[in-house]
Motif scaffolding. Structure first.
Motif, PDB file in Angstrom:
ATOM      1  N   GLU A 102       0.845  -1.203   0.000  1.00  0.00           N
ATOM      2  CA  GLU A 102       0.000   0.000   0.000  1.00  0.00           C
ATOM      3  C   GLU A 102       0.872   1.241   0.000  1.00  0.00           C
ATOM      4  OE1 GLU A 102      -2.339  -0.802   3.486  1.00  0.00           O
ATOM      5  OE2 GLU A 102      -0.677  -0.442   4.851  1.00  0.00           O
ATOM      6  N   SER A 103       0.362   2.284  -0.613  1.00  0.00           N
ATOM      7  CA  SER A 103       1.088   3.557  -0.610  1.00  0.00           C
ATOM      8  C   SER A 103       0.112   4.682  -0.934  1.00  0.00           C
ATOM      9  CB  SER A 103       2.217   3.538  -1.655  1.00  0.00           C
ATOM     10  OG  SER A 103       1.651   3.441  -2.957  1.00  0.00           O
ATOM     11  N   GLY A 104       0.546   5.878  -0.617  1.00  0.00           N
ATOM     12  CA  GLY A 104      -0.274   7.036  -0.941  1.00  0.00           C
ATOM     13  C   GLY A 104       0.626   8.239  -1.126  1.00  0.00           C
ATOM     14  N   ARG A 105       0.194   9.168  -1.965  1.00  0.00           N
ATOM     15  CA  ARG A 105       0.991  10.393  -2.125  1.00  0.00           C
ATOM     16  C   ARG A 105       0.108  11.545  -2.540  1.00  0.00           C
ATOM     17  NH1 ARG A 105       3.371  11.717  -7.326  1.00  0.00           N
ATOM     18  NH2 ARG A 105       2.044  10.702  -8.875  1.00  0.00           N
ATOM     19  N   VAL A 106       0.621  12.734  -2.284  1.00  0.00           N
ATOM     20  CA  VAL A 106      -0.013  13.953  -2.766  1.00  0.00           C
ATOM     21  C   VAL A 106       0.847  14.407  -3.935  1.00  0.00           C
ATOM     22  CG1 VAL A 106      -0.723  16.302  -2.158  1.00  0.00           C
ATOM     23  CG2 VAL A 106      -0.638  14.529  -0.382  1.00  0.00           C
ATOM     24  N   ALA A 130      -5.156  -1.695  -9.494  1.00  0.00           N
ATOM     25  CA  ALA A 130      -3.698  -1.845  -9.370  1.00  0.00           C
ATOM     26  C   ALA A 130      -2.966  -0.548  -9.679  1.00  0.00           C
ATOM     27  CB  ALA A 130      -3.231  -2.959 -10.289  1.00  0.00           C
ATOM     28  N   GLU A 131      -3.490   0.236 -10.645  1.00  0.00           N
ATOM     29  CA  GLU A 131      -2.784   1.471 -11.009  1.00  0.00           C
ATOM     30  C   GLU A 131      -3.066   2.583 -10.001  1.00  0.00           C
ATOM     31  OE1 GLU A 131      -5.242   0.036 -12.540  1.00  0.00           O
ATOM     32  OE2 GLU A 131      -6.772   1.479 -13.175  1.00  0.00           O
ATOM     33  N   VAL A 241      -6.736  19.917  -3.597  1.00  0.00           N
ATOM     34  CA  VAL A 241      -5.613  19.011  -3.357  1.00  0.00           C
ATOM     35  C   VAL A 241      -6.013  17.628  -3.833  1.00  0.00           C
ATOM     36  CG1 VAL A 241      -4.139  17.939  -1.603  1.00  0.00           C
ATOM     37  CG2 VAL A 241      -4.877  20.320  -1.315  1.00  0.00           C
ATOM     38  N   LYS A 242      -5.117  16.984  -4.606  1.00  0.00           N
ATOM     39  CA  LYS A 242      -5.388  15.607  -5.035  1.00  0.00           C
ATOM     40  C   LYS A 242      -4.540  14.627  -4.239  1.00  0.00           C
ATOM     41  CE  LYS A 242      -6.978  16.142  -9.742  1.00  0.00           C
ATOM     42  NZ  LYS A 242      -6.648  16.049 -11.157  1.00  0.00           N
ATOM     43  N   VAL A 243      -5.059  13.420  -4.056  1.00  0.00           N
ATOM     44  CA  VAL A 243      -4.235  12.333  -3.502  1.00  0.00           C
ATOM     45  C   VAL A 243      -4.288  11.148  -4.453  1.00  0.00           C
ATOM     46  CG1 VAL A 243      -4.458  12.908  -1.041  1.00  0.00           C
ATOM     47  CG2 VAL A 243      -6.174  11.430  -2.122  1.00  0.00           C
ATOM     48  N   GLU A 244      -3.228  10.359  -4.393  1.00  0.00           N
ATOM     49  CA  GLU A 244      -3.197   9.101  -5.135  1.00  0.00           C
ATOM     50  C   GLU A 244      -3.066   7.966  -4.124  1.00  0.00           C
ATOM     51  OE1 GLU A 244      -0.227   8.230  -8.551  1.00  0.00           O
ATOM     52  OE2 GLU A 244       0.368   6.987  -6.844  1.00  0.00           O
ATOM     53  N   LEU A 245      -3.981   7.010  -4.176  1.00  0.00           N
ATOM     54  CA  LEU A 245      -3.974   5.878  -3.235  1.00  0.00           C
ATOM     55  C   LEU A 245      -3.774   4.577  -3.989  1.00  0.00           C
ATOM     56  CD1 LEU A 245      -7.188   6.828  -1.171  1.00  0.00           C
ATOM     57  CD2 LEU A 245      -4.803   7.515  -0.723  1.00  0.00           C
ATOM     58  N   LYS A 246      -2.882   3.730  -3.447  1.00  0.00           N
ATOM     59  CA  LYS A 246      -2.717   2.376  -3.994  1.00  0.00           C
ATOM     60  C   LYS A 246      -2.814   1.407  -2.834  1.00  0.00           C
ATOM     61  CE  LYS A 246       0.192   3.322  -7.986  1.00  0.00           C
ATOM     62  NZ  LYS A 246       1.569   3.252  -8.556  1.00  0.00           N
ATOM     63  N   LEU A 247      -3.932   0.699  -2.740  1.00  0.00           N
ATOM     64  CA  LEU A 247      -4.135  -0.256  -1.649  1.00  0.00           C
ATOM     65  C   LEU A 247      -4.282  -1.657  -2.232  1.00  0.00           C
ATOM     66  CD1 LEU A 247      -6.787   1.669   0.531  1.00  0.00           C
ATOM     67  CD2 LEU A 247      -4.285   1.856   0.595  1.00  0.00           C
ATOM     68  N   GLY A 248      -3.430  -2.565  -1.802  1.00  0.00           N
ATOM     69  CA  GLY A 248      -3.443  -3.940  -2.332  1.00  0.00           C
ATOM     70  C   GLY A 248      -4.219  -4.906  -1.463  1.00  0.00           C
ATOM     71  N   CYS A 249      -5.042  -4.392  -0.570  1.00  0.00           N
ATOM     72  CA  CYS A 249      -5.719  -5.276   0.387  1.00  0.00           C
ATOM     73  C   CYS A 249      -6.869  -6.039  -0.262  1.00  0.00           C
ATOM     74  CB  CYS A 249      -6.220  -4.474   1.590  1.00  0.00           C
ATOM     75  SG  CYS A 249      -7.124  -2.984   1.147  1.00  0.00           S
ATOM     76  N   GLN A 250      -7.207  -7.192   0.312  1.00  0.00           N
ATOM     77  CA  GLN A 250      -8.349  -7.976  -0.168  1.00  0.00           C
ATOM     78  C   GLN A 250      -8.850  -8.928   0.911  1.00  0.00           C
ATOM     79  OE1 GLN A 250      -7.343 -11.055  -3.094  1.00  0.00           O
ATOM     80  NE2 GLN A 250      -5.170 -10.634  -2.762  1.00  0.00           N
TER      81      GLN A 250
END
Ligand SMILES: [Zn+2]
Length: 487
Positions: A102-106, A130-131, A241-250
């Motif tokens: 998982e990761s996130g960024r502004v 995924a993207e 403000v935008k954020v980008e979230l990538k969560l690989g949870c399931q």
């Protein structure tokens, strides 16, 4: 660090001093020798702390359905056997959620540079594509505010910012974490962030349980560190403000697990049960030292010490190490169901799930006269500062399914003011547990367990709750929440 604690002669004599003229009602009162043996051993032998090291450093995190959880069940069974305490396993189906990466960024703009977000998916969340997903953030303080914003929420990531600063705020703030994603999704949001429910932060996110409405849309949900919630708040003051979230949870298919149940049979009324509970599962981050490894080793140690008493206490003391408190409460529910036929004989239940801190006193959830029955027997805890009956309720998430059966609850309340510094985070590790405070709380649990098993009368049962209230914890906090004032 040495786990053996010095016990001053003065303290020992305080613990063991017999009353000069025992009141007639207390003629069959607690024996000073038993007090010395139980409390003295818990304070000086360091057994609970050594066990906590095995569970945290040795086994590590133990989320439901994980390898760590399986290892913890086997460890607990083995440990009870080594203590000579009768033990068995009772099957429980548990949810299995895995975090993935998982990761996130502004993303940077001309106004500010790019920022990484310290975040952690909430337990039960769906993943992102995924993207990843990128959207504008909209900040709110409450669930109600989401509805008030109407159209503005559509296509956004809703940030639930709040002002939790002390442990007592947990019950209130937890509703944002558990319910926020569904409330935001219903209003058209595409993602949800919640400020970590924490009373201190070194930029560590704190996870926890969330749940979706059965028939509503499901959007990814994560906790951000307090610092990052503050950053987003400041950036939002200057514009979008935008954020980008990538969560690989399931969520994977349910897994097989167990409640670990152990018992010291009573000498006179073996069918009357005093239940001591704690939960063996933890989140997948940190090693669950305070939540709830500390509770686990306290009740295990109480059973070990009570098991060595000759003669045994009057009633049966049953320890239940519950499965799946954090993200489902399946262990607590399975126990109440499997033992429905004998709940009328459960004369008391005590759950330790607010950290391994200094004991403060005893709380009750019982009918009128309960305090009068127990209070005179708490004298041996006065030297620890835990010898009085405290205001407020007793309870615990895992024993909450026993409320409809009107089982009296007893709590050894501990000083949980710093619990939420580490709760559900990577920082919940053994070094945060003070060996001396853990030993003191263990002594209190061992003694209160003995009192409940030995006192001549039983606690009057509390009133039946209004039907709608039954499945909640006493604080009204959701599943996965610890006790009220312990929050
Ligand atoms: Zn817990």
């Amino acid at each position: 660090m040495s786990s053996v604690l010095p016990l001053s002669a003065a303290l020992l004599s305080l613990l063991t001093a017999a009353p000069k003229t025992p009141a007639p009602a207390l003629a069959a009162g607690p024996s000073p020798q038993v007090a010395e043996r139980l409390i003295g051993a818990a304070l000086t032998e360091g057994h609970a702390y050594a066990r906590l090291a095995e569970l945290t450093d040795g086994i590590g995190p133990r989320l439901s359905g994980s390898e760590g959880e399986k290892a913890a069940v086997a460890w607990a069974k083995r440990s009870f056997e080594a203590d000579g305490v009768k033990v068995w396993l009772e099957p429980v189906k548990v949810p299995r959620w895995v975090r993935g990466t998982e990761s996130g960024r502004v993303p940077g703009t001309e106004r500010y540079r790019e920022h990484r977000l310290a975040l952690m998916a909430l337990g039960g969340s769906v993943g992102t594509p995924a993207e990843g997903l990128t959207a504008e953030v909209i900040e709110v303080r409450s669930l109600e505010e989401v509805a008030a914003l109407g159209e503005k929420v559509k296509g956004k990531v809703v940030l639930f910012n709040h002002s939790m600063t002390v442990a007592a705020d947990y019950g209130k703030a937890a509703a944002l974490r558990t319910r926020g994603a569904s409330v935001a999704a219903k209003a058209g949001a595409v993602g949800m962030l919640v400020r970590s429910l924490a009373t201190a932060s070194l930029r560590s996110p704190h996870t926890g349980a969330m749940r979706y409405d059965e028939d509503g849309p499901r959007i990814p949900a994560a906790a951000v560190s307090v610092e990052d919630a503050e950053l987003l708040h400041r950036l939002l003051a200057g514009g979008p403000v935008k954020v980008e979230l990538k969560l690989g949870c399931q969520t994977l298919p349910d897994a097989d697990s167990f409640n670990v149940v152990a018992e010291v049979p009573g000498r006179e009324k073996p069918r009357e049960v005093v239940l001591l509970g704690a939960h063996l599962d933890s989140w997948d981050v940190g090693t669950g030292a305070h939540d709830d490894g500390a509770g686990v080793v306290m009740v295990m140690e109480a059973a070990r010490l009570l098991g060595k008493l000759k003669p045994a206490p009057r009633r049966t003391v049953r320890v239940v190490l519950f499965a799946n408190e954090e993200n489902g409460l399946k262990g607590g529910r399975a126990y109440a169901e499997a033992h429905a036929g004998e709940l009328a004989n459960h004369v008391a239940a005590l759950e330790m799930d607010a950290g391994g801190f200094k004991p403060l006193g005893v709380a009750l959830r019982a009918g009128p006269g309960g305090a009068e029955l127990v209070a005179p027997w708490l004298k041996p805890l006065e030297a620890l500062g835990a010898g009085s009956i405290l205001q407020g309720d007793a309870g615990g998430a895992d024993i909450s399914p026993l409320i409809p059966a009107r089982v009296p609850f007893v709590g050894v309340r501990v000083d949980s003011s710093r619990y939420f510094d580490v709760h559900h985070s990577e920082a919940d590790t053994l070094d945060k547990v003070d060996a001396k405070e853990l030993a003191q709380a263990t002594a209190a649990v061992a003694w209160v367990s003995y009192v409940l098993a030995e006192v001549p009368g039983v606690l009057p049962r509390p009133e039946a709750p209004p039907p709608a209230e039954a499945p909640k914890t006493p604080s009204g906090a959701p599943v996965g929440a610890p006790k009220p004032s312990a929050p």
